[in-house]
Design an enzyme around this catalytic site. Structure first.
Site, PDB file in Angstrom:
ATOM      1  N   CYS A 142       0.814  -1.215   0.000  1.00 31.44           N
ATOM      2  CA  CYS A 142       0.000   0.000   0.000  1.00 31.44           C
ATOM      3  C   CYS A 142       0.850   1.269   0.000  1.00 31.44           C
ATOM      4  O   CYS A 142       1.519   1.555  -0.976  1.00 31.44           O
ATOM      5  CB  CYS A 142      -0.991  -0.018   1.160  1.00 31.44           C
ATOM      6  SG  CYS A 142      -2.378   1.121   0.887  1.00 31.44           S
ATOM      7  N   HIS A 235      -4.330  -4.157   0.261  1.00 28.07           N
ATOM      8  CA  HIS A 235      -4.055  -4.747   1.573  1.00 28.07           C
ATOM      9  C   HIS A 235      -4.532  -6.199   1.621  1.00 28.07           C
ATOM     10  O   HIS A 235      -5.470  -6.532   2.355  1.00 28.07           O
ATOM     11  CB  HIS A 235      -4.750  -3.948   2.675  1.00 28.07           C
ATOM     12  CG  HIS A 235      -4.046  -2.697   3.065  1.00 28.07           C
ATOM     13  ND1 HIS A 235      -2.848  -2.697   3.760  1.00 28.07           N
ATOM     14  CD2 HIS A 235      -4.361  -1.393   2.864  1.00 28.07           C
ATOM     15  CE1 HIS A 235      -2.465  -1.453   3.985  1.00 28.07           C
ATOM     16  NE2 HIS A 235      -3.349  -0.635   3.446  1.00 28.07           N
ATOM     17  N   GLU A 237      -3.333  -8.502   3.205  1.00 28.58           N
ATOM     18  CA  GLU A 237      -3.087  -9.043   4.545  1.00 28.58           C
ATOM     19  C   GLU A 237      -4.193  -8.715   5.536  1.00 28.58           C
ATOM     20  O   GLU A 237      -4.230  -9.265   6.651  1.00 28.58           O
ATOM     21  CB  GLU A 237      -1.747  -8.515   5.077  1.00 28.58           C
ATOM     22  CG  GLU A 237      -1.766  -7.113   5.651  1.00 28.58           C
ATOM     23  CD  GLU A 237      -1.773  -5.984   4.625  1.00 28.58           C
ATOM     24  OE1 GLU A 237      -1.724  -4.799   5.023  1.00 28.58           O
ATOM     25  OE2 GLU A 237      -1.832  -6.277   3.406  1.00 28.58           O
ATOM     26  N   ARG A 249     -13.701   4.048  13.062  1.00 26.89           N
ATOM     27  CA  ARG A 249     -12.786   5.084  13.555  1.00 26.89           C
ATOM     28  C   ARG A 249     -13.068   6.423  12.883  1.00 26.89           C
ATOM     29  O   ARG A 249     -13.124   7.473  13.534  1.00 26.89           O
ATOM     30  CB  ARG A 249     -11.349   4.654  13.295  1.00 26.89           C
ATOM     31  CG  ARG A 249     -10.272   5.667  13.668  1.00 26.89           C
ATOM     32  CD  ARG A 249      -8.984   5.366  12.924  1.00 26.89           C
ATOM     33  NE  ARG A 249      -9.140   5.510  11.473  1.00 26.89           N
ATOM     34  CZ  ARG A 249      -8.322   4.977  10.570  1.00 26.89           C
ATOM     35  NH1 ARG A 249      -7.297   4.225  10.957  1.00 26.89           N
ATOM     36  NH2 ARG A 249      -8.532   5.184   9.279  1.00 26.89           N
TER      37      ARG A 249
END
Length: 308
Positions: A142, A235, A237, A249
């Site tokens: 990323c 991403h 992962e 968030r």
């Protein structure tokens, strides 16, 4: 074979609960084998969560992998306990004379900050230059992928009008590359970023090869000709709940984020997310370890700088 880590690393217990085989350092010492030496430069704020995500993927391989966690010398992490860093991480200055078969550099929440304005940019640039002489293959994730493309090739990213957040279909466009061996023609990957590099900029560099892409995300998976640099702009992962954690968030911060696309069941946050990208993530990391690290690195790790 499993990954090898320090016995007390919290990821050991978390991954063992998932039936992921992790070999502790004390047990590995009894085996007469030359494991792959993989360093992880972890730039993510929640380092423990990122450790678990990456070690999970590295463990899905028949190769024994000896993992070393690296941190920057002059950067203070605000979201990871200091005792965790002191116990499990080594400063780059302490390992810069070493060679590694592979290196992973994670993303960072710096999508709207100019590279030269990042407080640790000078040392990160030093590490990128160092990797060319001390590492067989480096995998950039990323933000680190875009930062490395800027460092090596001068490719400047463009900031999107709104954050790209969700799980998106990617199309393989170089099916003969070992890195995408075994991939389906299309596969899903999480993305969470503000930046993008236009495809025409990649095409200006014959050493860069786009292996998978999509209209909405742009190039997702790239490599240089030798495979010593692998760039992943998404991403793979990420855990099941990572995009949800980011979304919640941002809601709490009053940022009015869009709902991550193609992530929640029926696109309804109340119904929760579903994970549709893990098999691709496992295969990507397995292919990288096998074809670009294990098959390419010398048995004598001290020879790495001599062959690159």
């Amino acid at each position: 074979m499993p990954i090898k880590v320090i016995d007390q690393l919290p990821a050991v217990e978390a991954l063992s609960a998932e039936n992921v085989f992790v070999m502790t350092e004390s047990r590995a010492l009894s085996q007469d084998i030359r494991p792959l030496k993989i360093a992880i430069l972890n730039l993510m704020p929640n380092k423990v969560a990122t450790e678990i995500q990456l070690l999970r993927l590295l463990a899905n391989s028949p190769l024994q992998v000896d993992v070393e966690l690296i941190r920057l010398d002059n950067h203070v992490s605000k979201h990871t306990p200091q005792n965790h860093l002191d116990c499990f991480y080594r400063y780059f200055s302490d390992v810069q004379q070493k060679n590694y078969d592979g290196l992973i550099i994670t993303g960072a929440p710096l999508g709207l900050v100019n590279y030269e304005d990042v407080s640790y940019w000078p040392q990160l640039a030093e590490i990128l230059t160092w990797a060319d002489r001390h590492v067989t293959s480096t995998l950039f994730l990323c933000w680190a992928a875009h930062a490395a493309l800027y460092h090596y090739y001068g490719l400047q990213r463009e900031i999107r009008g709104e954050k790209l957040s969700g799980v998106y279909w990617q199309k393989v466009c170089q099916p003969l590359s070992p890195l995408v061996r075994g991939f389906d023609d299309e596969f899903l990957v999480p993305h969470s970023r503000y930046a993008q590099v236009p495809k025409q900029k990649y095409q200006q560099h014959p050493d860069l090869h786009v292996l998978a892409e999509a209209d909405v995300t742009g190039a997702y998976l790239l490599q240089n000709s030798s495979g010593s640099r692998v760039f992943v702009t998404g991403h793979p992962e990420y855990d099941l709940t990572t995009l949800n954690d980011e979304y919640q968030r941002d809601l709490a911060a009053g940022l009015e984020p869009k709902i991550p696309e193609n992530y929640y069941k029926h696109n309804d946050p109340a119904k929760g997310p579903h994970k549709l990208w893990q098999s691709h993530a496992f295969l990507l990391f397995s292919n990288w370890l096998n074809y670009y690290v294990y098959q390419a690195t010398p048995f004598d790790i001290q020879q790495i700088g001599q062959q690159l």
